[in-house]
Scaffold this motif. Structure first.
Motif, mmCIF file in Angstrom:
data_model
loop_
_atom_site.group_PDB
_atom_site.id
_atom_site.type_symbol
_atom_site.label_atom_id
_atom_site.label_comp_id
_atom_site.label_asym_id
_atom_site.label_seq_id
_atom_site.Cartn_x
_atom_site.Cartn_y
_atom_site.Cartn_z
ATOM 1 N N LYS A 168 1.095 -1.267 0.026
ATOM 2 C CA LYS A 168 0.168 0.033 0.029
ATOM 3 C C LYS A 168 0.773 1.355 -0.196
ATOM 4 O O LYS A 168 0.536 2.214 -0.846
ATOM 5 C CB LYS A 168 -0.881 -0.249 1.224
ATOM 6 N N GLY B 245 2.633 1.925 -3.346
ATOM 7 C CA GLY B 245 1.388 2.346 -4.326
ATOM 8 C C GLY B 245 1.203 3.929 -4.300
ATOM 9 O O GLY B 245 0.527 4.492 -5.139
ATOM 10 N N ASN B 246 1.441 4.440 -2.937
ATOM 11 C CA ASN B 246 1.102 5.740 -2.613
ATOM 12 C C ASN B 246 1.981 6.875 -2.521
ATOM 13 O O ASN B 246 1.885 8.089 -2.667
ATOM 14 C CB ASN B 246 -0.115 5.701 -1.661
ATOM 15 N N LYS C 193 5.427 8.976 -2.642
ATOM 16 C CA LYS C 193 6.038 9.594 -3.642
ATOM 17 C C LYS C 193 7.901 9.810 -3.162
ATOM 18 O O LYS C 193 8.704 10.038 -4.014
ATOM 19 C CB LYS C 193 5.783 11.283 -3.547
ATOM 20 N N THR D 224 9.345 5.919 -6.882
ATOM 21 C CA THR D 224 8.577 5.663 -7.931
ATOM 22 C C THR D 224 8.150 4.349 -8.329
ATOM 23 O O THR D 224 9.095 3.651 -8.858
ATOM 24 C CB THR D 224 9.042 6.488 -9.219
ATOM 25 N N PRO E 148 5.001 2.230 -9.984
ATOM 26 C CA PRO E 148 3.788 2.061 -10.650
ATOM 27 C C PRO E 148 2.866 1.077 -9.740
ATOM 28 O O PRO E 148 2.993 0.368 -9.209
ATOM 29 C CB PRO E 148 3.807 1.339 -11.945
ATOM 30 N N LYS E 149 1.547 1.784 -9.603
ATOM 31 C CA LYS E 149 0.654 1.271 -8.845
ATOM 32 C C LYS E 149 0.227 -0.474 -9.436
ATOM 33 O O LYS E 149 0.116 -1.197 -8.308
ATOM 34 C CB LYS E 149 -0.838 2.059 -8.941
ATOM 35 N N THR E 150 0.522 -0.518 -10.502
ATOM 36 C CA THR E 150 0.156 -2.082 -10.992
ATOM 37 C C THR E 150 1.152 -2.714 -10.625
ATOM 38 O O THR E 150 0.962 -4.098 -10.373
ATOM 39 C CB THR E 150 0.153 -1.849 -12.528
ATOM 40 N N ALA F 162 3.029 -2.130 -7.808
ATOM 41 C CA ALA F 162 2.716 -2.397 -6.269
ATOM 42 C C ALA F 162 1.752 -3.639 -6.037
ATOM 43 O O ALA F 162 1.707 -4.258 -5.024
ATOM 44 C CB ALA F 162 2.291 -1.215 -5.607
ATOM 45 N N GLN F 163 0.895 -3.804 -6.954
ATOM 46 C CA GLN F 163 -0.245 -4.672 -6.974
ATOM 47 C C GLN F 163 0.420 -6.458 -7.032
ATOM 48 O O GLN F 163 -0.213 -7.356 -6.508
ATOM 49 C CB GLN F 163 -1.162 -4.608 -7.908
ATOM 50 N N THR G 135 1.078 -7.383 -3.529
ATOM 51 C CA THR G 135 -0.087 -7.459 -2.952
ATOM 52 C C THR G 135 -0.412 -8.725 -3.234
ATOM 53 O O THR G 135 -0.998 -9.696 -2.259
ATOM 54 C CB THR G 135 -1.178 -6.382 -3.155
#
Length: 302
Positions: free
Chosen positions: A229, A232-233, A235, A238, A240-242, A244-245, A248
């Motif tokens: 988490k 993914g959030n 700063k 860097t 990318p959220k994908t 970071a998934q 997860t």
């Protein structure tokens, strides 16, 4: 470490395949017999008498004394060696491969004017044996490799490459805890007779978690889920959220995989294929975390 040959054409040409596990098929034993003959002809191992006695020992067959000076007795030793190899249980056959390397291999030399001269060192003979065994394992699609005198569960070429790279990265002193977890994962995966894929998955994911906590202390993450988490959030780095998934996802499987962790039973079984996939993904995650935590320095403007 021995430089082993690439897989032969027949193995490369097969492409993706399911490797043979929990077996040492008769064709592989025939190939091993050919290797033994070659080694004896080269004088890299003593003779068929030595081979027969070692196979009898491993198979717990009563030992037989042979007279190597007599042709009939020597031929009988060869016959008994081939018979013992033919009935040897698959895991004991791998034991014999290790003993062939460590015990039966011998140095070649000669005495001249009261001085001994080495023609071929034992380490060179062992390198030749390791090369022959590795090629045999590849030709027969066996799920093992011969490395540093030991038979180890192999994994696909990509898995071997990426796990090796991860283990180099894990040499960082900050990642000692992560390295311990990943070494455990590899040990569980490589266990020859009773691999523990559930604990392999658990330890591999724990390695990612330990690496993430060490490399990103400001995340103050308690679990790998917390770290995902944050990645993914934040700063601060860097990611990318994908991507970071992905972190997860492997944490979710570690928590919900059947027999893996937290009593999970609905996430699917940890098969050999799943364990190998998780090993490779976790290796990539660790390498990526190290890269992200150590961004290249900006060019200095003069």
């Amino acid at each position: 470490m021995t430089n082993l040959p690439d897989a032969p054409f027949s193995a490369r040409n097969r492409g993706a395949h399911r490797q043979i596990d929990l077996d040492f098929p008769i064709t592989a034993k025939i190939g091993l017999s050919h290797l033994l003959l070659d080694l004896i002809n080269r004088d890299f191992i003593s003779n068929w008498t030595t081979v027969a006695n070692e196979l009898q020992r491993i198979a717990r067959i009563p030992p037989i004394e042979y007279e190597t000076s007599k042709v009939a007795s020597y031929q009988l030793a060869k016959k008994h060696a081939q018979e013992a190899l033919g009935v040897l249980h698959w895991d004991k056959t791998y034991d014999f491969c290790e003993r062939l390397y460590s015990y039966l291999a011998k140095e070649i030399g000669y005495n001249q004017y009261d001085e001994y001269h080495v023609v071929t060192s034992k380490s060179e003979v062992q390198a030749f044996i390791a090369s022959g065994l590795q090629r045999l394992f590849a030709e027969e699609e066996l799920a093992f490799e011969f490395k540093d005198g030991l038979v180890l569960r192999r994994g696909r070429r990509h898995t071997v490459d990426i796990t090796t790279r991860a283990q180099v990265v894990l040499g960082d002193s900050r990642l000692l805890g992560a390295r311990k977890h990943y070494d455990k994962a590899m040990k569980f995966f490589r266990e020859r007779t009773n691999p523990d894929y559930e604990n392999c998955v658990k330890e591999a994911v724990c390695a990612v978690e330990a690496a993430g906590k060490a490399l990103f202390p400001t995340a103050k993450a308690t679990t790998l889920g917390d770290l995902a988490k944050w990645l993914g959030n934040t700063k601060e780095v860097t990611v990318p959220k994908t991507l970071a998934q992905i972190t997860t996802a492997i944490y979710a499987y570690r928590s919900g995989g059947q027999g893996v962790g937290h009593g999970g039973a609905e996430g699917g079984a940890a098969t050999a294929e799943v364990a190998e996939y998780v090993l490779a993904v976790c290796a990539s995650q660790i390498i990526y975390f190290v890269d992200v935590s150590n961004p290249p320095e900006s060019d200095v403007v003069f």
